[in-house]
Write a protein that holds these residues in place. Structure first.
Motif, short mmCIF file in Angstrom:
data_model
loop_
_atom_site.label_atom_id
_atom_site.label_comp_id
_atom_site.label_asym_id
_atom_site.label_seq_id
_atom_site.Cartn_x
_atom_site.Cartn_y
_atom_site.Cartn_z
N VAL A 94 -6.29 10.64 -9.23
CA VAL A 94 -5.37 9.50 -9.11
C VAL A 94 -3.97 9.88 -9.60
N GLN A 95 -3.90 10.77 -10.58
CA GLN A 95 -2.58 11.26 -11.01
C GLN A 95 -1.93 12.11 -9.91
N GLU A 96 -2.73 12.95 -9.28
CA GLU A 96 -2.22 13.78 -8.19
C GLU A 96 -1.75 12.91 -7.03
N MET A 97 -2.55 11.88 -6.70
CA MET A 97 -2.18 10.95 -5.64
C MET A 97 -0.85 10.27 -5.96
N SER A 98 -0.69 9.83 -7.19
CA SER A 98 0.53 9.14 -7.60
C SER A 98 1.75 10.04 -7.44
N ARG A 99 1.62 11.31 -7.81
CA ARG A 99 2.74 12.25 -7.67
C ARG A 99 3.14 12.41 -6.21
N LEU A 100 2.15 12.52 -5.33
CA LEU A 100 2.46 12.70 -3.91
C LEU A 100 3.10 11.45 -3.32
N LEU A 101 2.56 10.27 -3.65
CA LEU A 101 3.10 9.02 -3.11
C LEU A 101 4.55 8.83 -3.52
N GLN A 102 4.88 9.16 -4.76
CA GLN A 102 6.26 9.02 -5.21
C GLN A 102 7.19 9.99 -4.50
N ALA A 103 6.66 11.17 -4.17
CA ALA A 103 7.47 12.16 -3.48
C ALA A 103 7.72 11.79 -2.03
N VAL A 104 6.69 11.26 -1.36
CA VAL A 104 6.80 11.00 0.07
C VAL A 104 7.39 9.62 0.37
N HIS A 105 7.20 8.67 -0.56
CA HIS A 105 7.67 7.29 -0.33
C HIS A 105 7.97 6.64 -1.68
N PRO A 106 9.10 6.97 -2.29
CA PRO A 106 9.42 6.44 -3.62
C PRO A 106 9.46 4.92 -3.62
N LEU A 107 8.68 4.34 -4.52
CA LEU A 107 8.51 2.89 -4.54
C LEU A 107 7.86 2.51 -5.86
N GLU A 108 8.15 1.32 -6.34
CA GLU A 108 7.46 0.84 -7.53
C GLU A 108 6.11 0.26 -7.11
N ARG A 109 5.07 1.00 -7.36
CA ARG A 109 3.71 0.59 -6.98
C ARG A 109 2.76 0.81 -8.15
N ASN A 110 1.65 0.13 -8.13
CA ASN A 110 0.62 0.31 -9.15
C ASN A 110 -0.56 1.04 -8.51
N VAL A 111 -0.68 2.35 -8.78
CA VAL A 111 -1.73 3.13 -8.13
C VAL A 111 -3.12 2.74 -8.62
N TYR A 112 -3.18 1.86 -9.63
CA TYR A 112 -4.49 1.40 -10.11
C TYR A 112 -4.98 0.17 -9.36
N ASP A 113 -4.18 -0.32 -8.39
CA ASP A 113 -4.63 -1.40 -7.53
C ASP A 113 -5.82 -0.94 -6.69
N SER A 114 -6.59 -1.89 -6.21
CA SER A 114 -7.81 -1.55 -5.48
C SER A 114 -7.54 -0.76 -4.21
N VAL A 115 -6.38 -0.98 -3.56
CA VAL A 115 -6.11 -0.29 -2.30
C VAL A 115 -5.87 1.20 -2.52
N TYR A 116 -5.51 1.59 -3.74
CA TYR A 116 -5.31 3.00 -4.06
C TYR A 116 -6.53 3.53 -4.86
N LEU A 117 -6.61 3.14 -6.13
CA LEU A 117 -7.68 3.66 -7.00
C LEU A 117 -9.05 3.19 -6.53
N GLY A 118 -9.16 1.93 -6.13
CA GLY A 118 -10.47 1.42 -5.71
C GLY A 118 -11.03 2.17 -4.52
N ASP A 119 -10.17 2.43 -3.54
CA ASP A 119 -10.60 3.17 -2.35
C ASP A 119 -10.97 4.61 -2.72
N LEU A 120 -10.20 5.19 -3.65
CA LEU A 120 -10.51 6.54 -4.12
C LEU A 120 -11.89 6.59 -4.77
#
Length: 331
Positions: free
Chosen positions: A222-248
Motif C-alpha cells: 500500500v505504501q508502494e501504491m501510494s507513491r505511484l499514485l502520487q507520481a502519476v496523478h498528484p491528488l489529496e487522497r486517502n489510500v486507506y479507503d476501501s477502493v484502494y486498500l480494501g481492493d488490495l
C-alpha cells in the motif's frame, strides 16, 4: 439531475455477469454484448451465463443480447465495459458508433497493453470521450461474492459527481453499498497495481511464507501504491479507503482471486505458460506487471514489489532468489 438512460454491458465474463445482475435488478432491462453467438444461444436457452457464475439466474425477457457491438453501442446510452484489458482493443476495432456522446463506464481492472494507458485515458485519447462522460467502477468486489449477494462496497469514479451519483444509484441495493469519487485515474491505477501485488502474495504463498510475512507484504504494497499514485496523478487522497486498500487486501488474500491463484502456481514452480493454461482464466496482473514496469521507467518511483514480480514473470529469475532479495528490503 443526470439520467443514465438505457444501460448496456460489454463483456461476457464473471464480473460482467455480476454487474449485469446488479443493474438489471434495478432497471429491469439491459443490453448485453457478447462476442459469441453460441454463448448467447445457450444463455437464452438456460437462463444463465453458460460459462461464468452459472448459479445466477436471469429473466431473459429483460435482456437484449447481441454479438454486434455496434448495435448495442448505437441503442444504449450508458456502456459498461467489462472485458479483460488485453482484449479491449480487439473489441473496439469493430466499433463504428461514436462514443463521445455516450456515458462510458469502465469496470476493467487492468491496463491497455501496448498503449500503457488505463482505460479511461484510452477512451479519452483514442475515442474522444470527454472526461465528464467517463467513469470507472472500483472497490473490493469479487464477482462470486456479488453473485451470492454478500455485502459489497463499490466506488464510482467520475469527474462529474452528478453522473457518478446517478450510476451509483443504479448499483445500490441491500447488498451493494456505493460511494463516489473524482479520482478516476487513481482508482484505475490502484486496480492495476493490486493485481500485481496479489501475484506477489500468491508467489509468497506458493513458497510457504506465512501470514506474518503476508501482512508485511501488504503493508509495503500500500505504501508502494501510494507513491505511484502520487507520481502519476498528484491528488489529496486517502489510500486507506476501501477502493484502494480494501481492493488490495481482498485481491491479495481471497481464494477467489485469480491473480493470487496465478502467483501461487508460479511460487510452486509452474512456468508462466503452464499456469495460464491450467487456470483457463485471465490473470490481469500478468499484463499489468509489464505495463506498470514500462510506465515506471519514466516515473522512477521506488517500487521493489513491482520489480520483483516483473523479474520473476518476465526475466525468469527464480522466485526463491527474487523474494529473498525482496524480504531483505522490508522493515
Amino acid at each position: 439531475m443526470f439520467d443514465c438512460g438505457k444501460i448496456a454491458i460489454i463483456g461476457g465474463g464473471s464480473w460482467a455477469t455480476a454487474i449485469a445482475k446488479i443493474v438489471v435488478g434495478h432497471t429491469h432491462h439491459i443490453g448485453w454484448y457478447m462476442r459469441r453467438d453460441d454463448r448467447i444461444d445457450d444463455f437464452r436457452r438456460l437462463g444463465h451465463n453458460p460459462a461464468y457464475l452459472m448459479g445466477v439466474r436471469f429473466d431473459i425477457d429483460e435482456i437484449f443480447f447481441s454479438s454486434d457491438i455496434n448495435k448495442i453501442a448505437d441503442s444504449y446510452d450508458t456502456l459498461v465495459f467489462v472485458t479483460p484489458s488485453p482484449y479491449l482493443k480487439n473489441h473496439l476495432k469493430k466499433l463504428r458508433v461514436r462514443l463521445k456522446d455516450k456515458f462510458v463506464v469502465t469496470a476493467i481492472k487492468g491496463i491497455v497493453p501496448d498503449e500503457n494507458l488505463v482505460c479511461s485515458e484510452y477512451f479519452h485519447q483514442v475515442y474522444d470521450v470527454p472526461y465528464e462522460n467517463l467513469a470507472c467502477l472500483g472497490g473490493p468486489s469479487h464477482a462470486e461474492e456479488v453473485a451470492l449477494e454478500r455485502l459489497s462496497y463499490l466506488t464510482v469514479g467520475c469527474s462529474d459527481r452528478d453522473k457518478a451519483q446517478a450510476f451509483a444509484d443504479v448499483l445500490s441495493s441491500e447488498y451493494i453499498k456505493t460511494k463516489t469519487s473524482d479520482d478516476v485515474v487513481g482508482i484505475e491505477y490502484s486496480s492495476v497495481l493490486k493485481n500485481v501485488y496479489a501475484i506477489a502474495a500468491g508467489i509468497c504463498s506458493g513458497l510457504k511464507f506465512g501470514d506474518n510475512f503476508q501482512a508485511v507484504l501488504m503493508a509495503n504494497a500500500v505504501q508502494e501504491m501510494s507513491r505511484l499514485l502520487q507520481a502519476v496523478h498528484p491528488l489529496e487522497r486517502n489510500v486507506y479507503d476501501s477502493v484502494y486498500l480494501g481492493d488490495l487486501l481482498v485481491t491479495g488474500y481471497s481464494n477467489f482471486s485469480r491473480n493470487r491463484t496465478f502467483g501461487t502456481m508460479i511460487g510452486k514452480g509452474y512456468s508462466v505458460k503452464s499456469a495460464q493454461i491450467e487456470m483457463e482464466m485471465i490473470a490481469e496482473g500478468y499484463f499489468g506487471t509489464k505495463c506498470m514496469k514500462e510506465i515506471n521507467r519514466h516515473l522512477h518511483v521506488n517500487m521493489p514489489i513491482l520489480d520483483a514480480v516483473y523479474n520473476i514473470l518476465y526475466e525468469r529469475i527464480s522466485p526463491q532468489i527474487e523474494i529473498k532479495l525482496l524480504t531483505d528490503s522490508f522493515r
